[in-house]
Write a protein that holds these residues in place. Sequence first.
Motif, PDB file in Angstrom:
ATOM      1  N   MET A   1     -16.513   2.248  -6.387  1.00 35.22           N
ATOM      2  CA  MET A   1     -17.323   1.973  -5.190  1.00 35.22           C
ATOM      3  C   MET A   1     -16.596   1.110  -4.158  1.00 35.22           C
ATOM      4  N   SER A   2     -15.284   1.038  -4.234  1.00 37.77           N
ATOM      5  CA  SER A   2     -14.586   0.125  -3.304  1.00 37.77           C
ATOM      6  C   SER A   2     -13.212   0.681  -2.958  1.00 37.77           C
ATOM      7  N   THR A   3     -12.344  -0.186  -2.490  1.00 37.51           N
ATOM      8  CA  THR A   3     -10.896   0.015  -2.365  1.00 37.51           C
ATOM      9  C   THR A   3     -10.468   0.989  -1.268  1.00 37.51           C
ATOM     10  N   VAL A   4     -11.111   2.164  -1.202  1.00 44.33           N
ATOM     11  CA  VAL A   4     -10.653   3.166  -0.241  1.00 44.33           C
ATOM     12  C   VAL A   4     -10.827   2.694   1.213  1.00 44.33           C
ATOM     13  N   PRO A   5     -12.012   2.136   1.580  1.00 49.14           N
ATOM     14  CA  PRO A   5     -12.101   1.643   2.965  1.00 49.14           C
ATOM     15  C   PRO A   5     -11.037   0.584   3.251  1.00 49.14           C
ATOM     16  N   GLU A   6     -10.768  -0.282   2.265  1.00 47.98           N
ATOM     17  CA  GLU A   6      -9.743  -1.320   2.464  1.00 47.98           C
ATOM     18  C   GLU A   6      -8.371  -0.687   2.657  1.00 47.98           C
ATOM     19  N   ASN A   7      -8.098   0.350   1.872  1.00 41.83           N
ATOM     20  CA  ASN A   7      -6.802   1.015   2.015  1.00 41.83           C
ATOM     21  C   ASN A   7      -6.647   1.560   3.439  1.00 41.83           C
ATOM     22  N   ILE A   8      -7.692   2.195   3.948  1.00 42.92           N
ATOM     23  CA  ILE A   8      -7.605   2.817   5.274  1.00 42.92           C
ATOM     24  C   ILE A   8      -7.430   1.731   6.351  1.00 42.92           C
ATOM     25  N   LEU A   9      -8.230   0.677   6.263  1.00 42.79           N
ATOM     26  CA  LEU A   9      -8.099  -0.430   7.228  1.00 42.79           C
ATOM     27  C   LEU A   9      -6.705  -1.050   7.143  1.00 42.79           C
ATOM     28  N   ALA A  10      -6.225  -1.221   5.925  1.00 44.96           N
ATOM     29  CA  ALA A  10      -4.928  -1.879   5.724  1.00 44.96           C
ATOM     30  C   ALA A  10      -3.785  -1.019   6.217  1.00 44.96           C
ATOM     31  N   ARG A  11      -3.893   0.296   6.055  1.00 51.05           N
ATOM     32  CA  ARG A  11      -2.823   1.179   6.540  1.00 51.05           C
ATOM     33  C   ARG A  11      -2.726   1.086   8.054  1.00 51.05           C
ATOM     34  N   ARG A  12      -3.868   0.978   8.720  1.00 50.75           N
ATOM     35  CA  ARG A  12      -3.830   0.831  10.178  1.00 50.75           C
ATOM     36  C   ARG A  12      -3.117  -0.460  10.580  1.00 50.75           C
ATOM     37  N   LEU A  13      -3.273  -1.495   9.748  1.00 48.95           N
ATOM     38  CA  LEU A  13      -2.662  -2.792  10.056  1.00 48.95           C
ATOM     39  C   LEU A  13      -1.186  -2.841   9.658  1.00 48.95           C
ATOM     40  N   GLY A  14      -0.675  -1.761   9.074  1.00 50.27           N
ATOM     41  CA  GLY A  14       0.740  -1.724   8.705  1.00 50.27           C
ATOM     42  C   GLY A  14       1.036  -2.297   7.334  1.00 50.27           C
ATOM     43  N   PHE A  15       0.002  -2.507   6.526  1.00 56.05           N
ATOM     44  CA  PHE A  15       0.241  -2.947   5.152  1.00 56.05           C
ATOM     45  C   PHE A  15       0.827  -1.801   4.330  1.00 56.05           C
ATOM     46  N   ARG A  16       1.699  -2.152   3.399  1.00 53.11           N
ATOM     47  CA  ARG A  16       2.059  -1.256   2.297  1.00 53.11           C
ATOM     48  C   ARG A  16       1.094  -1.602   1.171  1.00 53.11           C
ATOM     49  N   VAL A  17       0.385  -0.600   0.664  1.00 50.37           N
ATOM     50  CA  VAL A  17      -0.738  -0.884  -0.241  1.00 50.37           C
ATOM     51  C   VAL A  17      -0.480  -0.314  -1.634  1.00 50.37           C
ATOM     52  N   ALA A  18      -0.784  -1.109  -2.641  1.00 53.93           N
ATOM     53  CA  ALA A  18      -0.861  -0.596  -4.010  1.00 53.93           C
ATOM     54  C   ALA A  18      -2.252  -0.915  -4.521  1.00 53.93           C
ATOM     55  N   ALA A  19      -2.718  -0.143  -5.500  1.00 52.87           N
ATOM     56  CA  ALA A  19      -4.050  -0.409  -6.047  1.00 52.87           C
ATOM     57  C   ALA A  19      -4.079  -0.047  -7.528  1.00 52.87           C
ATOM     58  N   VAL A  20      -4.794  -0.868  -8.279  1.00 55.64           N
ATOM     59  CA  VAL A  20      -4.924  -0.632  -9.724  1.00 55.64           C
ATOM     60  C   VAL A  20      -6.401  -0.678 -10.100  1.00 55.64           C
ATOM     61  N   SER A  21      -6.820   0.337 -10.850  1.00 56.06           N
ATOM     62  CA  SER A  21      -8.190   0.363 -11.390  1.00 56.06           C
ATOM     63  C   SER A  21      -8.195  -0.153 -12.813  1.00 56.06           C
ATOM     64  N   ASN A  22      -9.172  -1.001 -13.069  1.00 59.17           N
ATOM     65  CA  ASN A  22      -9.433  -1.482 -14.411  1.00 59.17           C
ATOM     66  C   ASN A  22     -10.541  -0.562 -14.951  1.00 59.17           C
ATOM     67  N   ILE A  23     -10.197   0.288 -15.897  1.00 61.53           N
ATOM     68  CA  ILE A  23     -11.171   1.290 -16.367  1.00 61.53           C
ATOM     69  C   ILE A  23     -12.197   0.607 -17.280  1.00 61.53           C
ATOM     70  N   THR A  24     -13.435   0.614 -16.828  1.00 61.25           N
ATOM     71  CA  THR A  24     -14.479  -0.078 -17.599  1.00 61.25           C
ATOM     72  C   THR A  24     -15.374   0.891 -18.365  1.00 61.25           C
ATOM     73  N   ASN A  25     -15.266   2.176 -18.054  1.00 64.01           N
ATOM     74  CA  ASN A  25     -16.126   3.159 -18.739  1.00 64.01           C
ATOM     75  C   ASN A  25     -15.594   4.554 -18.483  1.00 64.01           C
ATOM     76  N   LEU A  26     -15.978   5.463 -19.365  1.00 63.86           N
ATOM     77  CA  LEU A  26     -15.793   6.875 -19.033  1.00 63.86           C
ATOM     78  C   LEU A  26     -16.893   7.226 -18.037  1.00 63.86           C
ATOM     79  N   ALA A  27     -16.585   8.083 -17.065  1.00 67.35           N
ATOM     80  CA  ALA A  27     -17.543   8.393 -15.999  1.00 67.35           C
ATOM     81  C   ALA A  27     -18.799   9.042 -16.583  1.00 67.35           C
TER      82      ALA A  27
END
Length: 268
Positions: free
Chosen positions: A206-232
Amino acid sequence: MSKVKAALDVIAAKAPGFRAQVALVLGSGLGGVIDAVSDAIRISYAELPGFPRPTVEGHGGQLVLGRIGGVSVAVMQGRAHYYEHGRSDLMSEPLETLRELGTDRLILTNAAGSLIPEASPGNLMLITDHISLFGPNPLIGYHGNDRFVGMDVPYDPEIGSGLKNTAAELGIDLFEGTYCWCTGPSFETPAEIRALKTFGADAVGMSTVPENILARRLGFRVAAVSNITNLAAGMGPTALSHEQTLEMAKEGSANLIKILLRYFSSDA
Ligand code: HPA
């Protein structure tokens, strides 16, 4: 005065001359990273114009400035989610503030459900791409040509391979996959998960993607890691809940903290 300038003034008063080499956003259950920050200066979001007021259990609300290993870090403990306020752009000012602290490297973390059975609760997944089809793009309403952000390389391969190598050195599995942003706050249905699987999703959250898009516009190089808490939804035996997310975040977060600390320590 813009909120970003006002936030930078607060930071300058509390941490004169502070410059960040890496920025980090901590998701649910990852607050333990904060304990590893030395010379830490903690600033409550309440003091920082433009920063969110987290409403979600497990999300602290503070910016922590300091060092991990040899690297100066600016760590956001807690984020704004689209489902809290119906806005996907609420991380825009915090991210701009981080960028103004001098860093172009951003590492995002989150809790997520897994769509691949091998990546089970307690595992970690490096996000290599994402699907953002279900919530509004955070740049809607922006003006100027820089709103048309190229998304062909959304996640930085160099930071990603640094994290992969670090995980391998530590003997920690780090899966790779595509993260699908769903708005929440309700979890997905089994039918939605089956549909997302055909779309190519490996994890859902439920998160991360909007931040990635905003950050790419700002010129950030972005990495992201999910902590898997459950099977979907529909893939595992347990009913999904936020309590379960927080409980299951503990195992993966210990490993994610190890990876981040070593990554920073071997970096300069
Ligand atoms: N779906 C959405 N968000 C999540 C999940 C999930 O299964 N697990 C943790 N955050």
